[in-house]
Design a protein around this motif. Structure first.
Motif, mmCIF file in Angstrom:
data_model
loop_
_atom_site.group_PDB
_atom_site.id
_atom_site.type_symbol
_atom_site.label_atom_id
_atom_site.label_comp_id
_atom_site.label_asym_id
_atom_site.label_seq_id
_atom_site.Cartn_x
_atom_site.Cartn_y
_atom_site.Cartn_z
ATOM 1 N N GLY A 217 0.809 -1.221 0.000
ATOM 2 C CA GLY A 217 0.000 0.000 0.000
ATOM 3 C C GLY A 217 0.839 1.266 0.000
ATOM 4 O O GLY A 217 0.475 2.262 -0.637
ATOM 5 N N ASP A 218 1.993 1.233 0.701
ATOM 6 C CA ASP A 218 2.864 2.414 0.742
ATOM 7 C C ASP A 218 3.488 2.683 -0.623
ATOM 8 O O ASP A 218 3.581 3.830 -1.066
ATOM 9 C CB ASP A 218 3.968 2.214 1.779
ATOM 10 N N ILE A 219 3.940 1.603 -1.291
ATOM 11 C CA ILE A 219 4.521 1.764 -2.621
ATOM 12 C C ILE A 219 3.468 2.278 -3.590
ATOM 13 O O ILE A 219 3.723 3.175 -4.403
ATOM 14 C CB ILE A 219 5.091 0.427 -3.127
ATOM 15 N N ALA A 220 2.267 1.722 -3.502
ATOM 16 C CA ALA A 220 1.183 2.151 -4.388
ATOM 17 C C ALA A 220 0.854 3.624 -4.175
ATOM 18 O O ALA A 220 0.613 4.367 -5.135
ATOM 19 C CB ALA A 220 -0.054 1.294 -4.148
ATOM 20 N N ALA A 221 0.856 4.053 -2.916
ATOM 21 C CA ALA A 221 0.563 5.458 -2.620
ATOM 22 C C ALA A 221 1.614 6.372 -3.244
ATOM 23 O O ALA A 221 1.296 7.462 -3.734
ATOM 24 C CB ALA A 221 0.502 5.671 -1.114
ATOM 25 N N ASP A 222 2.879 5.936 -3.237
ATOM 26 C CA ASP A 222 3.943 6.726 -3.861
ATOM 27 C C ASP A 222 3.723 6.842 -5.367
ATOM 28 O O ASP A 222 3.978 7.887 -5.966
ATOM 29 C CB ASP A 222 5.305 6.087 -3.593
ATOM 30 N N VAL A 223 3.255 5.741 -5.982
ATOM 31 C CA VAL A 223 2.997 5.771 -7.425
ATOM 32 C C VAL A 223 1.850 6.731 -7.737
ATOM 33 O O VAL A 223 1.942 7.560 -8.649
ATOM 34 C CB VAL A 223 2.667 4.354 -7.942
ATOM 35 N N VAL A 224 0.774 6.629 -6.981
ATOM 36 C CA VAL A 224 -0.398 7.475 -7.218
ATOM 37 C C VAL A 224 -0.062 8.947 -6.994
ATOM 38 O O VAL A 224 -0.532 9.829 -7.723
ATOM 39 C CB VAL A 224 -1.565 7.037 -6.310
ATOM 40 N N ALA A 225 0.783 9.223 -5.974
ATOM 41 C CA ALA A 225 1.181 10.605 -5.683
ATOM 42 C C ALA A 225 2.291 11.091 -6.607
ATOM 43 O O ALA A 225 2.764 12.215 -6.474
ATOM 44 C CB ALA A 225 1.642 10.717 -4.232
ATOM 45 N N ARG A 226 2.715 10.233 -7.546
ATOM 46 C CA ARG A 226 3.762 10.553 -8.523
ATOM 47 C C ARG A 226 5.128 10.790 -7.876
ATOM 48 O O ARG A 226 5.958 11.511 -8.405
ATOM 49 C CB ARG A 226 3.352 11.739 -9.401
ATOM 50 N N ARG A 227 5.311 10.183 -6.707
ATOM 51 C CA ARG A 227 6.645 10.200 -6.095
ATOM 52 C C ARG A 227 7.495 9.059 -6.634
ATOM 53 O O ARG A 227 8.710 9.025 -6.429
ATOM 54 C CB ARG A 227 6.517 10.079 -4.566
ATOM 55 N N LEU A 228 6.849 8.102 -7.300
ATOM 56 C CA LEU A 228 7.536 6.940 -7.843
ATOM 57 C C LEU A 228 6.932 6.612 -9.199
ATOM 58 O O LEU A 228 5.710 6.613 -9.359
ATOM 59 C CB LEU A 228 7.358 5.742 -6.900
ATOM 60 N N ARG A 229 7.811 6.392 -10.166
ATOM 61 C CA ARG A 229 7.353 6.099 -11.522
ATOM 62 C C ARG A 229 8.122 4.908 -12.074
ATOM 63 O O ARG A 229 9.319 4.772 -11.839
ATOM 64 C CB ARG A 229 7.552 7.320 -12.425
#
Length: 249
Positions: A217-229
């Motif tokens: 869930g934490d990794i997914a949140a980073d993707v959605v927030a565009r902190r991770l691509r």
């Protein structure tokens, strides 16, 4: 016949009087821990409703992150998966989960699917201490508890004034606002970023969460927030995530 302890738990559930449902169930079953998850969304993802103690929550998160284990198997086949001693499970059955569960301190797991016929709506997970198998009485109690929880979830439209499911002490929100929703959103974004199927995108997301030892869930949140691509050009195997400058993608 169910035990006196489980009979009391079921009466409390029926009356909606259980103060701590998870703890009461764990005590009645003589379990190291219990967790109840509902299966939501098109992918039937497991959404944790309650658990006791925290170890149960961590194990449920581990199963969700890896996409393997007795819980997913029970949900898929519709019958209990009883493995009271994980040391005796073939390594190839759950190759990623077994060593991670051992590291968590989980020794045995028994999972019971909730549902009627082909309709499956959840999973009850019972953690064992590893020194003994689940007794016939405990198995009978767990089966009775599973039936009661199934009825409570299926009758969830008859909620009390606080919006909770009677007897469960939990509020069931629509799948669109459940915590797992961010994982589905992130999966869609990665699918577009890498031009792969949703199934492949979820595998990439899970692999990164497992490799980084962070909750899915934490990794997914980073993707959605565009902190991770995720981008092909940043990793030779085509699954490379990177953090855009300034956290913007």
């Amino acid at each position: 016949m169910i035990s006196d302890g489980m009979a009391e738990v079921l009466r409390s559930l029926h009356r909606g009087e259980a103060d701590d449902t998870a703890q009461a169930c764990a005590r009645a079953l003589g379990a190291e821990g219990v967790a109840l998850s509902a299966l939501v969304g098109a992918k039937r993802s497991a959404e944790l409703l309650w658990c006791h103690p925290e170890l149960s929550a961590r194990f449920e998160e581990l199963q969700f992150t890896l996409g393997e284990g007795p819980g997913p198997d029970a949900a898929r086949v519709g019958s209990p998966v009883v493995e009271p001693d994980l040391e005796r499970v073939r390594p190839e059955r759950w190759p990623a989960l077994l060593p991670a569960a051992r590291e968590l301190g989980v020794h045995g797991v028994c999972c019971f699917p909730l549902g009627i016929g082909v309709i499956r709506i959840g999973v009850l997970t019972v953690l064992c201490d590893g020194n003994r198998r689940m007794s016939e009485q405990e198995y009978t109690d767990a089966t009775a508890l599973t039936a009661a929880l199934t009825g409570a979830l299926l009758n969830g439209d008859r909620r009390d004034g606080d919006g909770g499911v009677p007897g469960l002490g939990v509020a069931l929100e629509p799948p669109s606002v459940l915590r797992r929703a961010v994982v589905h959103q992130a999966t869609g974004m990665i699918s577009v970023q890498l031009d792969v199927s949703m199934e492949e995108a979820l595998l990439r997301l899970r692999a990164h969460a497992y490799g980084s030892e962070r909750p899915l869930g934490d990794i997914a949140a980073d993707v959605v927030a565009r902190r991770l691509r995720f981008s092909h050009e940043f990793d030779g195997d085509g699954s490379g995530p990177y953090a855009p400058d300034g956290g913007k993608g």
